[in-house]
Design a protein around this motif. Structure first.
Motif, PDB file in Angstrom:
ATOM      1  N   VAL A 283      17.166 -57.274  39.927  1.00  0.00           N
ATOM      2  CA  VAL A 283      15.968 -57.970  40.410  1.00  0.00           C
ATOM      3  C   VAL A 283      16.378 -59.230  41.174  1.00  0.00           C
ATOM      4  CG1 VAL A 283      13.937 -59.307  39.681  1.00  0.00           C
ATOM      5  CG2 VAL A 283      14.353 -57.042  38.707  1.00  0.00           C
ATOM      6  N   THR A 284      17.362 -59.953  40.661  1.00  0.00           N
ATOM      7  CA  THR A 284      17.846 -61.159  41.340  1.00  0.00           C
ATOM      8  C   THR A 284      18.406 -60.815  42.714  1.00  0.00           C
ATOM      9  OG1 THR A 284      18.341 -62.207  39.223  1.00  0.00           O
ATOM     10  CG2 THR A 284      19.454 -63.098  41.156  1.00  0.00           C
ATOM     11  N   LYS A 285      19.179 -59.735  42.805  1.00  0.00           N
ATOM     12  CA  LYS A 285      19.739 -59.321  44.100  1.00  0.00           C
ATOM     13  C   LYS A 285      18.630 -58.917  45.063  1.00  0.00           C
ATOM     14  CE  LYS A 285      24.156 -57.770  42.234  1.00  0.00           C
ATOM     15  NZ  LYS A 285      25.031 -56.621  41.965  1.00  0.00           N
ATOM     16  N   PHE A 286      17.651 -58.168  44.566  1.00  0.00           N
ATOM     17  CA  PHE A 286      16.524 -57.781  45.415  1.00  0.00           C
ATOM     18  C   PHE A 286      15.776 -59.008  45.916  1.00  0.00           C
ATOM     19  CE2 PHE A 286      16.762 -53.494  43.443  1.00  0.00           C
ATOM     20  CZ  PHE A 286      16.721 -52.736  44.603  1.00  0.00           C
ATOM     21  N   SER A 287      15.580 -59.968  45.048  1.00  0.00           N
ATOM     22  CA  SER A 287      14.862 -61.186  45.414  1.00  0.00           C
ATOM     23  C   SER A 287      15.592 -61.933  46.536  1.00  0.00           C
ATOM     24  CB  SER A 287      14.708 -62.078  44.183  1.00  0.00           C
ATOM     25  OG  SER A 287      14.064 -63.274  44.524  1.00  0.00           O
ATOM     26  N   LYS A 288      16.897 -62.064  46.409  1.00  0.00           N
ATOM     27  CA  LYS A 288      17.690 -62.761  47.426  1.00  0.00           C
ATOM     28  C   LYS A 288      17.655 -62.007  48.754  1.00  0.00           C
ATOM     29  CE  LYS A 288      20.788 -65.116  44.253  1.00  0.00           C
ATOM     30  NZ  LYS A 288      22.158 -65.245  43.745  1.00  0.00           N
ATOM     31  N   LEU A 289      17.780 -60.676  48.694  1.00  0.00           N
ATOM     32  CA  LEU A 289      17.737 -59.881  49.912  1.00  0.00           C
ATOM     33  C   LEU A 289      16.369 -59.989  50.575  1.00  0.00           C
ATOM     34  CD1 LEU A 289      18.918 -57.867  51.918  1.00  0.00           C
ATOM     35  CD2 LEU A 289      18.252 -56.042  50.346  1.00  0.00           C
ATOM     36  N   MET A 290      15.322 -59.914  49.770  1.00  0.00           N
ATOM     37  CA  MET A 290      13.964 -60.020  50.305  1.00  0.00           C
ATOM     38  C   MET A 290      13.787 -61.353  51.027  1.00  0.00           C
ATOM     39  SD  MET A 290      10.835 -58.930  50.694  1.00  0.00           S
ATOM     40  CE  MET A 290      10.630 -57.629  49.505  1.00  0.00           C
ATOM     41  N   GLU A 291      14.237 -62.416  50.404  1.00  0.00           N
ATOM     42  CA  GLU A 291      14.109 -63.747  50.995  1.00  0.00           C
ATOM     43  C   GLU A 291      14.851 -63.828  52.322  1.00  0.00           C
ATOM     44  OE1 GLU A 291      12.306 -67.417  50.911  1.00  0.00           O
ATOM     45  OE2 GLU A 291      12.083 -65.832  49.442  1.00  0.00           O
ATOM     46  N   LYS A 292      16.077 -63.300  52.363  1.00  0.00           N
ATOM     47  CA  LYS A 292      16.861 -63.330  53.605  1.00  0.00           C
ATOM     48  C   LYS A 292      16.180 -62.524  54.707  1.00  0.00           C
ATOM     49  CE  LYS A 292      21.452 -63.942  51.622  1.00  0.00           C
ATOM     50  NZ  LYS A 292      22.773 -63.326  51.400  1.00  0.00           N
ATOM     51  N   LYS A 293      15.757 -61.323  54.366  1.00  0.00           N
ATOM     52  CA  LYS A 293      15.157 -60.450  55.367  1.00  0.00           C
ATOM     53  C   LYS A 293      13.837 -61.050  55.888  1.00  0.00           C
ATOM     54  CE  LYS A 293      15.768 -56.129  55.243  1.00  0.00           C
ATOM     55  NZ  LYS A 293      15.828 -54.689  55.391  1.00  0.00           N
ATOM     56  N   TYR A 294      13.011 -61.507  54.971  1.00  0.00           N
ATOM     57  CA  TYR A 294      11.732 -62.113  55.352  1.00  0.00           C
ATOM     58  C   TYR A 294      11.961 -63.336  56.242  1.00  0.00           C
ATOM     59  CZ  TYR A 294       7.355 -64.694  54.878  1.00  0.00           C
ATOM     60  OH  TYR A 294       6.209 -65.403  55.135  1.00  0.00           O
ATOM     61  N   ASN A 295      12.881 -64.209  55.843  1.00  0.00           N
ATOM     62  CA  ASN A 295      13.157 -65.414  56.629  1.00  0.00           C
ATOM     63  C   ASN A 295      13.704 -65.075  58.016  1.00  0.00           C
ATOM     64  OD1 ASN A 295      12.216 -67.213  54.710  1.00  0.00           O
ATOM     65  ND2 ASN A 295      14.210 -67.451  53.747  1.00  0.00           N
ATOM     66  N   CYS A 296      14.529 -64.040  58.118  1.00  0.00           N
ATOM     67  CA  CYS A 296      15.044 -63.624  59.430  1.00  0.00           C
ATOM     68  C   CYS A 296      13.912 -63.169  60.338  1.00  0.00           C
ATOM     69  CB  CYS A 296      16.066 -62.501  59.277  1.00  0.00           C
ATOM     70  SG  CYS A 296      17.682 -63.046  58.726  1.00  0.00           S
ATOM     71  N   ILE A 297      12.965 -62.420  59.790  1.00  0.00           N
ATOM     72  CA  ILE A 297      11.837 -61.952  60.589  1.00  0.00           C
ATOM     73  C   ILE A 297      10.971 -63.133  61.024  1.00  0.00           C
ATOM     74  CG2 ILE A 297       9.741 -60.554  60.572  1.00  0.00           C
ATOM     75  CD1 ILE A 297      11.232 -58.647  58.638  1.00  0.00           C
ATOM     76  N   VAL A 298      10.710 -64.053  60.109  1.00  0.00           N
ATOM     77  CA  VAL A 298       9.914 -65.237  60.452  1.00  0.00           C
ATOM     78  C   VAL A 298      10.628 -66.060  61.527  1.00  0.00           C
ATOM     79  CG1 VAL A 298       9.033 -67.443  59.574  1.00  0.00           C
ATOM     80  CG2 VAL A 298       8.662 -65.351  58.269  1.00  0.00           C
ATOM     81  N   GLU A 299      11.933 -66.234  61.397  1.00  0.00           N
ATOM     82  CA  GLU A 299      12.689 -66.983  62.410  1.00  0.00           C
ATOM     83  C   GLU A 299      12.612 -66.289  63.765  1.00  0.00           C
ATOM     84  OE1 GLU A 299      16.684 -67.763  61.049  1.00  0.00           O
ATOM     85  OE2 GLU A 299      15.937 -68.660  59.197  1.00  0.00           O
ATOM     86  N   TYR A 300      12.695 -64.962  63.763  1.00  0.00           N
ATOM     87  CA  TYR A 300      12.578 -64.220  65.020  1.00  0.00           C
ATOM     88  C   TYR A 300      11.199 -64.451  65.644  1.00  0.00           C
ATOM     89  CZ  TYR A 300      11.782 -60.366  68.213  1.00  0.00           C
ATOM     90  OH  TYR A 300      11.453 -59.623  69.307  1.00  0.00           O
ATOM     91  N   LEU A 301      10.156 -64.334  64.832  1.00  0.00           N
ATOM     92  CA  LEU A 301       8.800 -64.550  65.355  1.00  0.00           C
ATOM     93  C   LEU A 301       8.636 -65.976  65.877  1.00  0.00           C
ATOM     94  CD1 LEU A 301       6.766 -62.582  62.668  1.00  0.00           C
ATOM     95  CD2 LEU A 301       7.250 -61.873  65.024  1.00  0.00           C
ATOM     96  N   ASP A 302       9.178 -66.942  65.144  1.00  0.00           N
ATOM     97  CA  ASP A 302       9.113 -68.337  65.606  1.00  0.00           C
ATOM     98  C   ASP A 302       9.815 -68.508  66.953  1.00  0.00           C
ATOM     99  OD1 ASP A 302       7.622 -69.323  63.480  1.00  0.00           O
ATOM    100  OD2 ASP A 302       9.387 -69.957  62.327  1.00  0.00           O
ATOM    101  N   SER A 303      10.969 -67.860  67.109  1.00  0.00           N
ATOM    102  CA  SER A 303      11.703 -67.971  68.376  1.00  0.00           C
ATOM    103  C   SER A 303      10.905 -67.357  69.525  1.00  0.00           C
ATOM    104  CB  SER A 303      13.081 -67.329  68.270  1.00  0.00           C
ATOM    105  OG  SER A 303      12.978 -65.920  68.232  1.00  0.00           O
ATOM    106  N   GLN A 304      10.211 -66.250  69.248  1.00  0.00           N
ATOM    107  CA  GLN A 304       9.389 -65.619  70.286  1.00  0.00           C
ATOM    108  C   GLN A 304       8.177 -66.491  70.626  1.00  0.00           C
ATOM    109  OE1 GLN A 304      10.417 -62.704  71.993  1.00  0.00           O
ATOM    110  NE2 GLN A 304      12.196 -63.487  70.898  1.00  0.00           N
TER     111      GLN A 304
END
Length: 144
Positions: A49-70
């Motif tokens: 669960v901890t690993k999933f949580s960390k991966l989710m956070e990274k993936k979500y933040n990458c998508i948000v950063e991409y949207l912010d850049s656009q």
């Protein structure tokens, strides 16, 4: 376009996944948690669960950063496209918040108080929700 390629390479380096084609089997942090006594299984699932949580956070933040850049990129030349990216980001943020509530409610269903299997059932529910959400985020990345 360059940013999209950079993000794809980043995601490939971040993600740990098996070669199976089933979306829920792509992330198999819980794969080896079925052996041992109940306490060992519970600890293993908790670590997953901890690993999933960390991966989710990274993936979500990458998508948000991409949207912010656009949003920033299109702010000067094309306000219509910028508005679309703003809408996408707002939708993503809202759906993530809703998903978090749903994940908690799903795990609450299995919280029956005492018993050595309760933590296992709660973790399994959370893991299923993480796998489903990660598959959904993967689809967003593929579409974009």
């Amino acid at each position: 376009m360059k940013l999209k390629l950079i993000l794809l390479v980043l995601f490939q380096n971040i993600l740990m996944f098996s070669q199976t084609e089933q979306p829920n089997e792509k992330y198999n942090f819980d794969k080896d948690c079925g052996d041992g006594d109940q306490q060992t299984v519970n600890i293993c699932l908790s670590n997953a669960v901890t690993k999933f949580s960390k991966l989710m956070e990274k993936k979500y933040n990458c998508i948000v950063e991409y949207l912010d850049s656009q949003i920033k990129y299109y702010s000067k030349d094309n306000p219509e496209i910028q508005a679309e990216y703003i809408k996408m980001k707002a939708s993503l943020v809202s759906s993530q918040a809703t998903w978090k509530k749903l994940k908690e409610q799903n795990s609450d269903f299995y919280d029956r108080g005492s018993g050595t299997e309760t933590p296992m059932l709660i973790c399994q529910s959370i893991i299923k929700d993480y796998k489903d959400r990660l598959a959904w985020l993967d689809n967003l990345i593929e579409e974009e």
